[in-house]
Design a protein around this motif. Sequence first.
Motif, PDB file in Angstrom:
ATOM      1  N   SER A  56       0.626  -1.335   0.079  1.00 16.73           N
ATOM      2  CA  SER A  56      -0.037  -0.025  -0.370  1.00 16.73           C
ATOM      3  C   SER A  56       1.254   1.336  -0.330  1.00 16.73           C
ATOM      4  O   SER A  56       1.911   0.996   0.560  1.00 16.73           O
ATOM      5  CB  SER A  56      -0.953  -0.061   0.908  1.00 16.73           C
ATOM      6  OG  SER A  56      -1.203   0.867   1.093  1.00 16.73           O
ATOM      7  N   LYS A  57       0.450   2.181  -0.644  1.00 14.50           N
ATOM      8  CA  LYS A  57       1.009   3.213  -0.422  1.00 14.50           C
ATOM      9  C   LYS A  57       0.903   4.483   0.674  1.00 14.50           C
ATOM     10  O   LYS A  57       1.085   5.334   1.131  1.00 14.50           O
ATOM     11  CB  LYS A  57       0.522   5.018  -1.680  1.00 14.50           C
ATOM     12  CG  LYS A  57       1.071   4.227  -3.411  1.00 14.50           C
ATOM     13  CD  LYS A  57       0.843   4.913  -4.566  1.00 14.50           C
ATOM     14  CE  LYS A  57       1.887   3.732  -5.461  1.00 14.50           C
ATOM     15  NZ  LYS A  57       1.181   4.671  -6.303  1.00 14.50           N
ATOM     16  N   THR A  58      -0.129   4.017   1.289  1.00 13.87           N
ATOM     17  CA  THR A  58      -0.388   4.590   2.390  1.00 13.87           C
ATOM     18  C   THR A  58      -0.443   3.458   3.507  1.00 13.87           C
ATOM     19  O   THR A  58      -1.834   2.881   4.926  1.00 13.87           O
ATOM     20  CB  THR A  58      -2.083   5.373   2.678  1.00 13.87           C
ATOM     21  OG1 THR A  58      -3.205   3.958   2.083  1.00 13.87           O
ATOM     22  CG2 THR A  58      -2.003   6.179   1.607  1.00 13.87           C
ATOM     23  N   PRO A  59       0.163   2.845   4.295  1.00  8.09           N
ATOM     24  CA  PRO A  59       0.444   1.423   5.305  1.00  8.09           C
ATOM     25  C   PRO A  59      -0.176   2.265   6.715  1.00  8.09           C
ATOM     26  O   PRO A  59      -1.008   0.729   7.197  1.00  8.09           O
ATOM     27  CB  PRO A  59       1.838   0.814   5.212  1.00  8.09           C
ATOM     28  CG  PRO A  59       2.529   1.689   4.801  1.00  8.09           C
ATOM     29  CD  PRO A  59       1.527   2.372   3.973  1.00  8.09           C
ATOM     30  N   LEU A  60       0.558   3.032   7.189  1.00  6.00           N
ATOM     31  CA  LEU A  60      -0.524   3.568   8.010  1.00  6.00           C
ATOM     32  C   LEU A  60      -1.689   3.779   8.190  1.00  6.00           C
ATOM     33  O   LEU A  60      -2.228   3.321   9.319  1.00  6.00           O
ATOM     34  CB  LEU A  60       0.443   4.779   8.743  1.00  6.00           C
ATOM     35  CG  LEU A  60       1.978   4.094   9.413  1.00  6.00           C
ATOM     36  CD1 LEU A  60       2.900   5.460   9.295  1.00  6.00           C
ATOM     37  CD2 LEU A  60       1.722   3.184  10.519  1.00  6.00           C
ATOM     38  N   THR A  61      -2.328   4.508   7.143  1.00  6.07           N
ATOM     39  CA  THR A  61      -4.056   4.778   7.527  1.00  6.07           C
ATOM     40  C   THR A  61      -4.400   3.802   7.339  1.00  6.07           C
ATOM     41  O   THR A  61      -5.510   3.227   7.776  1.00  6.07           O
ATOM     42  CB  THR A  61      -3.650   6.099   6.275  1.00  6.07           C
ATOM     43  OG1 THR A  61      -3.455   6.570   5.989  1.00  6.07           O
ATOM     44  CG2 THR A  61      -5.278   5.803   5.924  1.00  6.07           C
ATOM     45  N   ASP A  62      -3.975   2.380   6.337  1.00  2.97           N
ATOM     46  CA  ASP A  62      -4.662   1.191   5.914  1.00  2.97           C
ATOM     47  C   ASP A  62      -5.032   0.628   7.575  1.00  2.97           C
ATOM     48  O   ASP A  62      -5.396  -0.002   7.696  1.00  2.97           O
ATOM     49  CB  ASP A  62      -3.865   0.358   5.370  1.00  2.97           C
ATOM     50  CG  ASP A  62      -4.853   0.402   3.665  1.00  2.97           C
ATOM     51  OD1 ASP A  62      -4.684   1.730   3.415  1.00  2.97           O
ATOM     52  OD2 ASP A  62      -3.429   0.887   2.853  1.00  2.97           O
TER      53      ASP A  62
END
Length: 116
Positions: A56-62
């Motif tokens: 993912s380009k946004t692993p913390l958000t996910d």
Amino acid sequence: MGISIVVSDSVRFKVSGAINDAAGKPQPFDFWLTCRRLKDTADVQQHLDGLRSSDSKTPLTDAMVDLLRDWSGVTDEAGQSMPFSPDSARQLLNMPGLASLAHATYLREVGAKEKN
């Protein structure tokens, strides 16, 4: 005082910070998140390994959207309380730096810590 080895399956914590306005003046904020609790150190390690191996380009958000169960203190532009949903959580956490701040706070609050 003793310690119980049984803890709740969720954790509630306050996220506090500031974001600069157009004039460069920090505007403080805080809100509360309720998340699923990682149960033990193996769960924490699996969670961190998942972040490192994510495509993912946004692993913390996910990761935070997956952990989140509820919130309070989050408002819309008119100052009205926003109901929690995964989509609104993703919108909030896509603010630059906010997913990182929420995740770091979560990791501090999910387990044991020194008492002041």
